[in-house]
Design a protein around this motif. Structure first.
Motif, PDB file in Angstrom:
ATOM      1  N   ILE A  25       0.840  -1.202   0.000  1.00  0.00           N
ATOM      2  CA  ILE A  25       0.000   0.000   0.000  1.00  0.00           C
ATOM      3  C   ILE A  25       0.875   1.252   0.000  1.00  0.00           C
ATOM      4  CG2 ILE A  25      -1.651   1.347   1.363  1.00  0.00           C
ATOM      5  CD1 ILE A  25      -2.845  -1.377   2.260  1.00  0.00           C
ATOM      6  N   ASN A  26       1.916   1.223   0.803  1.00  0.00           N
ATOM      7  CA  ASN A  26       2.834   2.358   0.898  1.00  0.00           C
ATOM      8  C   ASN A  26       3.504   2.631  -0.455  1.00  0.00           C
ATOM      9  OD1 ASN A  26       4.694   4.274   1.674  1.00  0.00           O
ATOM     10  ND2 ASN A  26       5.371   3.176   3.476  1.00  0.00           N
ATOM     11  N   LEU A  27       4.018   1.598  -1.081  1.00  0.00           N
ATOM     12  CA  LEU A  27       4.667   1.767  -2.385  1.00  0.00           C
ATOM     13  C   LEU A  27       3.672   2.253  -3.432  1.00  0.00           C
ATOM     14  CD1 LEU A  27       7.027  -1.343  -2.542  1.00  0.00           C
ATOM     15  CD2 LEU A  27       7.690   1.069  -2.448  1.00  0.00           C
ATOM     16  N   TYR A  28       2.465   1.712  -3.404  1.00  0.00           N
ATOM     17  CA  TYR A  28       1.441   2.138  -4.358  1.00  0.00           C
ATOM     18  C   TYR A  28       1.143   3.623  -4.191  1.00  0.00           C
ATOM     19  CZ  TYR A  28      -2.965   2.862  -6.686  1.00  0.00           C
ATOM     20  OH  TYR A  28      -3.948   3.363  -7.493  1.00  0.00           O
ATOM     21  N   ASN A  29       0.903   4.054  -2.943  1.00  0.00           N
ATOM     22  CA  ASN A  29       0.591   5.467  -2.689  1.00  0.00           C
ATOM     23  C   ASN A  29       1.721   6.382  -3.147  1.00  0.00           C
ATOM     24  OD1 ASN A  29      -2.013   5.351  -1.627  1.00  0.00           O
ATOM     25  ND2 ASN A  29      -1.281   4.942   0.429  1.00  0.00           N
ATOM     26  N   ARG A  50      -7.200  11.867   5.281  1.00  0.00           N
ATOM     27  CA  ARG A  50      -7.240  12.149   6.717  1.00  0.00           C
ATOM     28  C   ARG A  50      -7.772  13.562   6.900  1.00  0.00           C
ATOM     29  NH1 ARG A  50      -4.101  14.986  10.008  1.00  0.00           N
ATOM     30  NH2 ARG A  50      -2.369  15.097   8.556  1.00  0.00           N
ATOM     31  N   ALA A  51      -8.860  13.687   7.663  1.00  0.00           N
ATOM     32  CA  ALA A  51      -9.438  15.008   7.925  1.00  0.00           C
ATOM     33  C   ALA A  51      -8.424  15.846   8.700  1.00  0.00           C
ATOM     34  CB  ALA A  51     -10.734  14.877   8.711  1.00  0.00           C
ATOM     35  N   SER A  52      -8.198  17.067   8.227  1.00  0.00           N
ATOM     36  CA  SER A  52      -7.180  17.916   8.847  1.00  0.00           C
ATOM     37  C   SER A  52      -7.772  19.060   9.660  1.00  0.00           C
ATOM     38  CB  SER A  52      -6.250  18.478   7.769  1.00  0.00           C
ATOM     39  OG  SER A  52      -7.003  19.220   6.827  1.00  0.00           O
ATOM     40  N   GLU A  53      -9.096  19.090   9.753  1.00  0.00           N
ATOM     41  CA  GLU A  53      -9.732  20.151  10.533  1.00  0.00           C
ATOM     42  C   GLU A  53     -11.071  19.658  11.081  1.00  0.00           C
ATOM     43  OE1 GLU A  53      -9.936  23.373   7.791  1.00  0.00           O
ATOM     44  OE2 GLU A  53     -11.106  22.272   6.345  1.00  0.00           O
ATOM     45  N   ASN A  54     -11.620  20.424  12.018  1.00  0.00           N
ATOM     46  CA  ASN A  54     -12.883  20.065  12.668  1.00  0.00           C
ATOM     47  C   ASN A  54     -14.070  20.821  12.084  1.00  0.00           C
ATOM     48  OD1 ASN A  54     -12.120  18.138  14.646  1.00  0.00           O
ATOM     49  ND2 ASN A  54     -11.176  19.767  15.837  1.00  0.00           N
ATOM     50  N   ASN A  55     -14.016  21.155  10.804  1.00  0.00           N
ATOM     51  CA  ASN A  55     -15.056  22.000  10.233  1.00  0.00           C
ATOM     52  C   ASN A  55     -16.386  21.279  10.007  1.00  0.00           C
ATOM     53  OD1 ASN A  55     -13.990  20.494   8.141  1.00  0.00           O
ATOM     54  ND2 ASN A  55     -14.264  22.093   6.626  1.00  0.00           N
ATOM     55  N   LEU A  56     -16.449  19.973  10.243  1.00  0.00           N
ATOM     56  CA  LEU A  56     -17.703  19.222  10.098  1.00  0.00           C
ATOM     57  C   LEU A  56     -18.070  18.476  11.379  1.00  0.00           C
ATOM     58  CD1 LEU A  56     -17.132  17.951   6.482  1.00  0.00           C
ATOM     59  CD2 LEU A  56     -18.842  19.605   7.218  1.00  0.00           C
ATOM     60  N   SER A  57     -17.493  18.894  12.488  1.00  0.00           N
ATOM     61  CA  SER A  57     -17.762  18.263  13.775  1.00  0.00           C
ATOM     62  C   SER A  57     -19.243  18.395  14.115  1.00  0.00           C
ATOM     63  CB  SER A  57     -16.892  18.929  14.844  1.00  0.00           C
ATOM     64  OG  SER A  57     -17.051  18.290  16.065  1.00  0.00           O
ATOM     65  N   ASP A 135      -1.093   7.889   8.746  1.00  0.00           N
ATOM     66  CA  ASP A 135       0.052   8.676   8.277  1.00  0.00           C
ATOM     67  C   ASP A 135       1.363   7.944   8.553  1.00  0.00           C
ATOM     68  OD1 ASP A 135      -1.549  10.679   7.314  1.00  0.00           O
ATOM     69  OD2 ASP A 135      -1.209  12.037   8.992  1.00  0.00           O
ATOM     70  N   PHE A 136       1.460   7.303   9.727  1.00  0.00           N
ATOM     71  CA  PHE A 136       2.667   6.550  10.045  1.00  0.00           C
ATOM     72  C   PHE A 136       2.780   5.314   9.145  1.00  0.00           C
ATOM     73  CE2 PHE A 136       4.659   3.029  12.385  1.00  0.00           C
ATOM     74  CZ  PHE A 136       5.958   3.508  12.420  1.00  0.00           C
ATOM     75  N   LEU A 137       1.653   4.624   8.923  1.00  0.00           N
ATOM     76  CA  LEU A 137       1.682   3.398   8.125  1.00  0.00           C
ATOM     77  C   LEU A 137       2.121   3.645   6.688  1.00  0.00           C
ATOM     78  CD1 LEU A 137      -1.528   1.539   9.341  1.00  0.00           C
ATOM     79  CD2 LEU A 137       0.849   1.049   9.940  1.00  0.00           C
ATOM     80  N   ILE A 138       1.841   4.830   6.139  1.00  0.00           N
ATOM     81  CA  ILE A 138       2.238   5.106   4.755  1.00  0.00           C
ATOM     82  C   ILE A 138       3.486   5.980   4.661  1.00  0.00           C
ATOM     83  CG2 ILE A 138      -0.118   4.828   3.876  1.00  0.00           C
ATOM     84  CD1 ILE A 138      -0.164   7.919   3.567  1.00  0.00           C
ATOM     85  N   SER A 139       4.186   6.145   5.768  1.00  0.00           N
ATOM     86  CA  SER A 139       5.381   6.987   5.777  1.00  0.00           C
ATOM     87  C   SER A 139       6.601   6.210   5.259  1.00  0.00           C
ATOM     88  CB  SER A 139       5.662   7.485   7.196  1.00  0.00           C
ATOM     89  OG  SER A 139       6.093   6.402   8.006  1.00  0.00           O
ATOM     90  N   PRO A 140       7.632   6.917   4.816  1.00  0.00           N
ATOM     91  CA  PRO A 140       8.872   6.245   4.410  1.00  0.00           C
ATOM     92  C   PRO A 140       9.496   5.443   5.562  1.00  0.00           C
ATOM     93  CG  PRO A 140       8.840   8.483   3.560  1.00  0.00           C
ATOM     94  CD  PRO A 140       7.651   8.348   4.483  1.00  0.00           C
ATOM     95  N   LEU A 141       9.340   5.913   6.799  1.00  0.00           N
ATOM     96  CA  LEU A 141       9.863   5.168   7.943  1.00  0.00           C
ATOM     97  C   LEU A 141       9.223   3.786   8.020  1.00  0.00           C
ATOM     98  CD1 LEU A 141      11.517   4.919  10.551  1.00  0.00           C
ATOM     99  CD2 LEU A 141       9.634   6.048  11.748  1.00  0.00           C
ATOM    100  N   MET A 142       7.917   3.707   7.776  1.00  0.00           N
ATOM    101  CA  MET A 142       7.244   2.418   7.811  1.00  0.00           C
ATOM    102  C   MET A 142       7.746   1.511   6.704  1.00  0.00           C
ATOM    103  SD  MET A 142       5.301   0.678   9.588  1.00  0.00           S
ATOM    104  CE  MET A 142       4.449  -0.868   9.481  1.00  0.00           C
ATOM    105  N   LEU A 143       8.047   2.076   5.544  1.00  0.00           N
ATOM    106  CA  LEU A 143       8.594   1.276   4.455  1.00  0.00           C
ATOM    107  C   LEU A 143       9.936   0.666   4.863  1.00  0.00           C
ATOM    108  CD1 LEU A 143       8.217   0.282   1.585  1.00  0.00           C
ATOM    109  CD2 LEU A 143       9.342   2.363   0.793  1.00  0.00           C
TER     110      LEU A 143
END
Length: 161
Positions: A25-29, A50-57, A135-143
């Motif tokens: 998944i990481n390589l694909y993304n 990933r939602a980056s704000e609370n504008n629809l809370s 975000d961690f799962l698709i990071s280069p560190l996870m790869l």
């Protein structure tokens, strides 16, 4: 002792399988974004964000992980991911007039009208507070962790049936 080693080997195989899936998944993304020059990766008409704000809370909150599906028509009340001047945002359809949509959030109603070209897709699934983990799962560190895990698996399990 043999039973414990057999159980540990099974657990190691499961972890290795999961790491391999995450690595794919990481390589694909990363590859999709690099090849297409797009900011968001899609797979068979499905997009994750990933939602980056609370504008629809309270319906959608910061760090919620949402799957969106590309469609041809969106209904009033549906949550959509859309591109506004190069920035991806999540909003709710407040008006649909001949495939021209007005999208709002809790902050304001946008003055701009959007067409299907601006809309990535509608929300079909949400995982609450999963954004940082994703975000961690698709990071280069996870790869790197996946590659090291695969190497360790093959080094530590010389006996393969």
């Amino acid at each position: 002792m043999k039973i414990v080693m057999h159980i540990l080997k099974g657990i190691l195989e499961i972890i290795t399988f999961l790491l391999a899936i995450i690595g794919i998944i990481n390589l694909y993304n990363m590859g999709y974004k690099l090849i297409t020059n797009k900011d968001i990766a899609g797979f068979f008409g499905l997009y994750s964000y990933r939602a980056s704000e609370n504008n629809l809370s309270p319906d959608i909150n910061e760090n919620d992980f949402i799957i969106f599906e590309k469609g041809n028509n969106y209904m009033v009340g549906e949550y959509v991911l859309y591109n506004q001047n190069g920035t991806y945002r999540i909003g709710q359809i407040s008006d649909n007039s001949n495939f021209v949509y007005t999208i709002k959030d809790n902050n304001k109603v946008n003055d701009n009208k959007f067409t299907n070209d601006n809309i990535v897709g509608k929300s079909i699934f949400t995982i609450r507070n999963f954004g940082k983990i994703y975000d961690f799962l698709i990071s280069p560190l996870m790869l790197i962790i996946v590659v090291i895990g695969m190497i360790l698996y093959f080094v530590l399990t010389p006996e393969r049936n």
